[in-house]
Design a protein around this motif. Structure first.
Motif, PDB file in Angstrom:
ATOM      1  N   LEU A 106       0.851  -1.191   0.000  1.00  0.00           N
ATOM      2  CA  LEU A 106       0.000   0.000   0.000  1.00  0.00           C
ATOM      3  C   LEU A 106       0.892   1.247   0.000  1.00  0.00           C
ATOM      4  CD1 LEU A 106      -2.566  -1.157   2.706  1.00  0.00           C
ATOM      5  CD2 LEU A 106      -2.761  -1.386   0.227  1.00  0.00           C
ATOM      6  N   GLU A 107       0.270   2.399  -0.137  1.00  0.00           N
ATOM      7  CA  GLU A 107       1.056   3.625  -0.205  1.00  0.00           C
ATOM      8  C   GLU A 107       1.671   3.990   1.141  1.00  0.00           C
ATOM      9  OE1 GLU A 107      -1.179   6.795  -1.873  1.00  0.00           O
ATOM     10  OE2 GLU A 107      -1.433   5.823  -3.827  1.00  0.00           O
ATOM     11  N   MET A 108       1.012   3.567   2.232  1.00  0.00           N
ATOM     12  CA  MET A 108       1.542   3.932   3.547  1.00  0.00           C
ATOM     13  C   MET A 108       1.107   2.901   4.582  1.00  0.00           C
ATOM     14  SD  MET A 108      -0.995   7.117   4.489  1.00  0.00           S
ATOM     15  CE  MET A 108      -0.570   7.961   2.967  1.00  0.00           C
TER      16      MET A 108
END
Length: 624
Positions: A106-108
């Motif tokens: 995921l992005e973060m």
């Protein structure tokens, strides 16, 4: 649909440290953080957005990590696990024995705190025997599966339900079988299900405490994780006949300790000891398994530091050449055993000779000979690294060979070979030994001595060959010596003229119309300290003379006072070379003599030589 973690996943794991079976597990999805390799396994932090737990991935998931299916910041679903205590701490760490990827990175990092405009995790009120988690986001969400009711059963209840059954079956039902990767010295009761993949002979020993006997076995579980188990005295007598190579067993009540790396031949941080109270039961009525063959590959150009050490290596390579099977007579017991040599290469553009012995020579070796024109890929496990021709590999009793295996490393090598490797120039790894900073074993710059150090010590090589590196000039090559022999084009063994025409090879048991010449000569070498005579064989002689034996023979046939043959020998004298030599003793006319043999030859790299000399000068200054 948005994928996310299971709320309170870490709390669920901590509340159920050892579930009875995977069927009773609720839906547990966690985020993988800080994924990194530690030793022969992958470590990470499992996160549910609120809490984190240190965790270990099973070795069976290595391919998913390498392929990118499991990534840092990605999500995995935990299907089976166990929790272990961290020594001297109140914390626990998670052994993920079975899992599957849910989504890539995921992005973060997912966090449970809800801020304006950000995604958060909300918990619905808990119901009895059920936990539901819901992930809210902008317009999309996912509801995890309801948690199933966990019913704990005692060992007595399980035995009562299943009646009288075989000891192995009782052991399987009353104790949860753990993977070998989860074992450590700080655990209590455990049971493992393993196959015996290697069995040693019973040996006797004698020390200050008395005499005794010992033997060991190598055990492999379904994931391919190995561990060595050792048994002494009463335990050795009890279990020696019980353990049969290739059979599957349930084992419990053993002890573990940190493995002695000096004698370690399996990839495991621990080793097991079984005593007379340990339990070993054959899994006769159980579904057996074939362990997954796991590799820890060493590239061919990195084999140097492993030469003549106790550790074993795994290699993957494309087959360049396969020799016919030959019979070798052992000096120890005069027994004849089959042997076959194969030459393999990898993306480092280096080649190495692998000697296959016994069944591997006659079985898979014959298969490779039949496939030789197709350049098959081989993955070979547990090879001994020797120093023949600089670096060589040899199989042992527990070595395993997979032909064209379905593994990422083999597929990558096949793509490289088909696209560029097939036309690339290859060189033997033993012929290009150079300055090596790490260990430096068998380097042209390790064990550097002067010629006088060798010639002034007549006892060198008395027990076993001694190896040194020298830098010397070729000072003389006697022109009327026997410089070559007629060799078989297939196996390089000496041939004799056949009746009628052609040449007979005893090794291949066939007659060939042609043969080739291979060098076997003696050269005089000199340095500032003195001189010595060195035996040189074909590959090394070609580097010194600068042409093949067949080409030099053609020059010799041209007559004249200043013949091309004489000119060629003059050209190669007083040329400096780096040499890796072996020193041994041989008997001639009932007298022991020193024999010096060139094992590898390389031209002097003056930049590297200057760096080496500067380092030597620096050491001399430091010691003063």
């Amino acid at each position: 649909m948005v994928e996310s973690v299971t709320s309170d996943a870490i709390s669920i794991l901590l509340a159920n440290p050892s579930p009875d079976s995977s069927s009773e597990l609720p839906e547990i999805v966690v985020q993988v953080l800080d994924l990194k390799q530690s030793g022969n396994r992958y470590m990470f932090s499992a996160s549910d957005g609120k809490k984190k737990l240190r965790a270990i991935l099973p070795s069976s998931q290595d391919s998913r990590v390498m392929s990118g299916n499991i990534q840092s910041l990605g999500l995995i679903r935990i299907l089976d696990y166990t929790l272990n205590d961290i020594p001297n701490k109140s914390e626990k760490y998670l052994i993920v024995t079975k899992c599957e990827p849910v989504c890539p990175a995921l992005e973060m990092e997912i966090k449970s705190e809800v801020e304006s405009g950000e995604t958060g995790i909300f918990l619905e009120p808990k119901k009895e025997n059920e936990i539901k988690s819901e992930v809210k986001s902008e317009g999309a969400g996912i509801l995890s599966k309801p948690k199933q009711e966990i019913v704990a059963k005692s060992a007595a209840q399980i035995v009562h339900e299943h009646g009288n059954m075989a000891p192995a079956a009782r052991m399987a039902m009353t104790r949860r079988v753990r993977p070998v990767v989860s074992l450590n010295p700080y655990q209590g009761n455990w049971t493992i299900k393993v196959r015996v993949t290697s069995k040693g002979n019973m040996r006797t020993y004698k020390n200050a405490r008395g005499e005794g006997c010992v033997f060991n076995v190598e055990l492999t579980d379904e994931d391919g994780t190995q561990i060595q188990a050792t048994m002494f005295n009463e335990a050795a007598g009890k279990f020696y006949e019980k353990f049969v190579l290739g059979k599957v067993y349930y084992i419990s009540k053993g002890t573990l300790k940190v493995a002695n790396k000096q004698f370690k031949t399996v990839q495991n941080d621990y080793e097991m000891t079984l005593n007379e109270n340990s339990e070993v039961e054959e899994a006769t009525n159980e579904a057996s398994f074939v362990p997954e063959t796991k590799f820890k590959f060493v590239q061919i150009d990195q084999l140097g530091p492993h030469v003549n050490r106790n550790d074993l290596v795994d290699v993957v390579g494309v087959v360049q050449n396969v020799s016919p099977s030959m019979s070798i007579r052992r000096k120890s017991n005069n027994e004849t055993v089959p042997k076959r040599d194969i030459t393999i290469a990898d993306e480092t553009k280096k080649t190495v000779v692998v000697s296959l012995w016994n069944d591997l020579a006659t079985g898979v070796g014959q298969e490779l000979l039949d496939l030789a024109d197709k350049s098959p890929i081989v993955a070979i496990k547990s090879l001994k690294v020797g120093d023949f021709q600089g670096v060589s590999l040899s199989t042992i009793s527990k070595s395993a060979i997979l032909v064209n295996p379905d593994i990422p490393e083999a597929k990558k090598l096949r793509c490289w070979y088909d696209s560029e490797g097939k036309g690339a120039s290859m060189a033997s790894v033993g012929s290009s030994l150079s300055l090596v900073s790490r260990n430096g074993i068998r380097s042209m710059y390790s064990d550097r001595v002067s010629l006088s150090h060798i010639t002034s010590n007549p006892s060198l090589g008395d027990d076993k060959p001694a190896f040194f590196s020298v830098r010397a000039y070729i000072s003389f090559i006697k022109p009327d010596q026997t410089m070559w022999y007629r060799a078989c084009k297939t196996c390089n063994k000496k041939v004799t003229e056949a009746i009628g025409s052609g040449y007979w090879c005893e090794g291949c048991q066939k007659t060939d119309e042609e043969c080739r010449l291979r060098y076997i000569l003696v050269v005089k070498v000199s340095d500032a300290s003195g001189e010595a005579y060195v035996s040189v064989f074909n590959e090394e002689a070609e580097k010194i003379v600068g042409c093949s034996a067949d080409e030099l023979d053609n020059l010799k046939s041209q007559e004249g006072e200043d013949s091309p043959f004489q000119q060629k020998l003059k050209q190669v004298t007083w040329v400096p070379h780096l040499m890796r030599v072996s020193v041994s003793q041989h008997e001639y006319m009932n007298e022991k003599r020193q024999r010096i043999t060139a094992r590898s030859v390389a031209p002097v790299d003056f930049a590297a030589e200057s760096r080496f000399l500067l380092e030597e000068i620096s050491k001399m200054k430091t010691s003063q």
